[in-house]
Design a protein around this motif. Structure first.
Motif, mmCIF file in Angstrom:
data_model
loop_
_atom_site.group_PDB
_atom_site.id
_atom_site.type_symbol
_atom_site.label_atom_id
_atom_site.label_comp_id
_atom_site.label_asym_id
_atom_site.label_seq_id
_atom_site.Cartn_x
_atom_site.Cartn_y
_atom_site.Cartn_z
ATOM 1 N N MET A 60 0.725 -2.728 -0.599
ATOM 2 C CA MET A 60 0.849 -3.612 0.696
ATOM 3 C C MET A 60 2.291 -3.372 1.269
ATOM 4 N N ILE A 61 3.055 -1.944 0.969
ATOM 5 C CA ILE A 61 4.249 -1.571 1.486
ATOM 6 C C ILE A 61 3.834 -0.746 2.708
ATOM 7 N N ARG A 62 4.273 -1.040 4.025
ATOM 8 C CA ARG A 62 4.015 -0.177 5.147
ATOM 9 C C ARG A 62 4.219 1.298 4.894
ATOM 10 N N PHE A 63 3.090 1.981 5.517
ATOM 11 C CA PHE A 63 3.058 3.344 5.223
ATOM 12 C C PHE A 63 4.304 4.067 5.642
ATOM 13 N N GLY A 64 4.779 4.912 4.944
ATOM 14 C CA GLY A 64 6.050 5.673 5.244
ATOM 15 C C GLY A 64 6.860 4.930 4.566
ATOM 16 N N GLU A 65 7.111 3.871 4.227
ATOM 17 C CA GLU A 65 8.179 3.141 3.426
ATOM 18 C C GLU A 65 8.092 3.100 1.936
#
Length: 371
Positions: A60-65
């Motif tokens: 669920m974490i934004r891609f790249g973060e």
């Protein structure tokens, strides 16, 4: 009970979002894959610590973060609660209520009661028993903290018992510890069976009238709990199943195999009902869930409708929309035409485009313009 606002940072496709909701009906509309459902997921997560999709935190974490933050402000009985959730790509999530960290999920349950309705729920009747158990568990966990604890312990013990059954095949002496796990499995399993029985009985008292009205007085729907084993026979049956369990390396009796019967005029509609009957029963079930939560918590839950209207015919749409005018509702859809056509009152409209939300407030004085 209402969600006043949700703030997202690096959650799904949202880099930074702060959205304020009306206490009535809120519409999130836009094309598919723009991020509408992600907002509902964040709301559900804030009430239950889990994704309605079963997604892991890192997914669920934004891609790249590496991490994500959700801040949800809830107003309940004129008191404001701030729920902060910190998702990490590595390690457990952190949760705080009014800036005070909590250690157990049970401390969060009950602050925000959510009823989530998605197109997948329309198949709850025709799909397998696992989905019906998931429905029972997800609602009971929100309204009964003891059940939440019992279920968590039961599932943990079940997994440990199954692991032991496999181990015994290679190390027969390990069988000496099986009675220890059996005793705990019985303790928590019996509690789960009794809680589910009571829950479905209460739900059945509500669903009959709702379904009778939706079906135009043509159908009499009855819910019935179908336990894999009654609590008073659980111990005997677990003992009888020992050899079978050892052979299969899994626990073959217990509430993890329960089901729920949907009977319409004496016919099991899971097996013999038409798709229309099954979907109507699913809609009745969700509306009954709302009423039951109201009775138990003496308050209204927040209703999340994820693109459900497009899956219902006009009569079922109208019944659903007319049934939710007294609770806060957040609805996702690809357009607002159905609401306009049905002259349904909308308090707030948001357009969602590629992870951006545009506020379009509807003033009550302008209602005719939007009805």
């Amino acid at each position: 009970m209402i969600i006043k606002s949700i703030e997202l940072k690096n959650f799904r496709n949202y880099e930074d979002l702060n959205i304020q909701f009306d206490k009535g009906t809120n519409i999130l509309y836009g094309d598919n894959a723009q991020g509408k459902t992600n907002i509902l997921e964040a709301a559900y997560l804030s009430g239950t610590t889990k994704s309605h999709k079963g997604s892991k935190d890192k997914e669920m974490i934004r891609f790249g973060e590496e991490e994500s933050h959700i801040r949800t402000v809830v107003v309940k009985n004129e008191k404001e609660y701030q729920i902060d959730m910190h998702l990490r790509s590595r390690g457990a999530k952190g949760v705080a209520i009014n800036k005070i960290p909590i250690k157990r999920a049970s401390e969060l349950f009950g602050i925000l009661n959510i009823v989530f309705f998605s197109p997948e729920d329309l198949n709850i009747v025709k799909n397998g028993p696992a989905e019906r158990r998931r429905f029972i568990d997800s609602e009971l966990c929100q309204i009964d903290k003891l059940y939440l604890s019992d279920l968590a312990k039961y599932n943990k013990i079940l997994n440990q018992r199954n692991a032991l059954l496999k181990e015994i095949n290679f190390r027969p002496g390990a069988a000496d510890t099986l009675p220890v796990w059996d005793e705990q499995l019985l303790e928590y399993g019996k509690r789960i069976i009794r809680s589910r029985k009571k829950f479905i009985e209460e739900l059945n008292d509500i669903i009959h009238d709702i379904h009778y009205k939706i079906s135009g007085g043509k159908e009499n729907l009855i819910l019935k709990y179908e336990p894999n084993i009654d609590d008073i026979f659980f111990e005997d049956e677990l003992s009888k199943a020992k050899n079978k369990d050892l052979k299969l390396c899994q626990t073959t009796v217990g509430p993890h195999r329960d089901d729920m019967l949907f009977s319409n005029n004496g016919v099991d509609i899971r097996r013999f009902g038409s798709q229309g009957q099954q979907r109507t029963a699913a809609l009745s079930l969700k509306l009954s869930e709302i009423d039951l939560v109201k009775r138990v918590i003496n308050n209204t839950p927040v209703l999340l409708l994820d693109d459900v209207l497009s899956e219902l015919d006009s009569s079922r749409q109208n019944y659903l929309l007319n049934s939710i005018n007294d609770i806060q509702t957040i609805i996702t859809c690809t357009g607002v035409e159905e609401f306009v056509k049905n002259r349904f009152e909308i308090n707030q409209i948001f357009q969602v485009i590629d992870g951006k939300v545009y506020d379009k407030y509807i003033n009550p004085e302008d209602e005719e313009e939007h009805s």
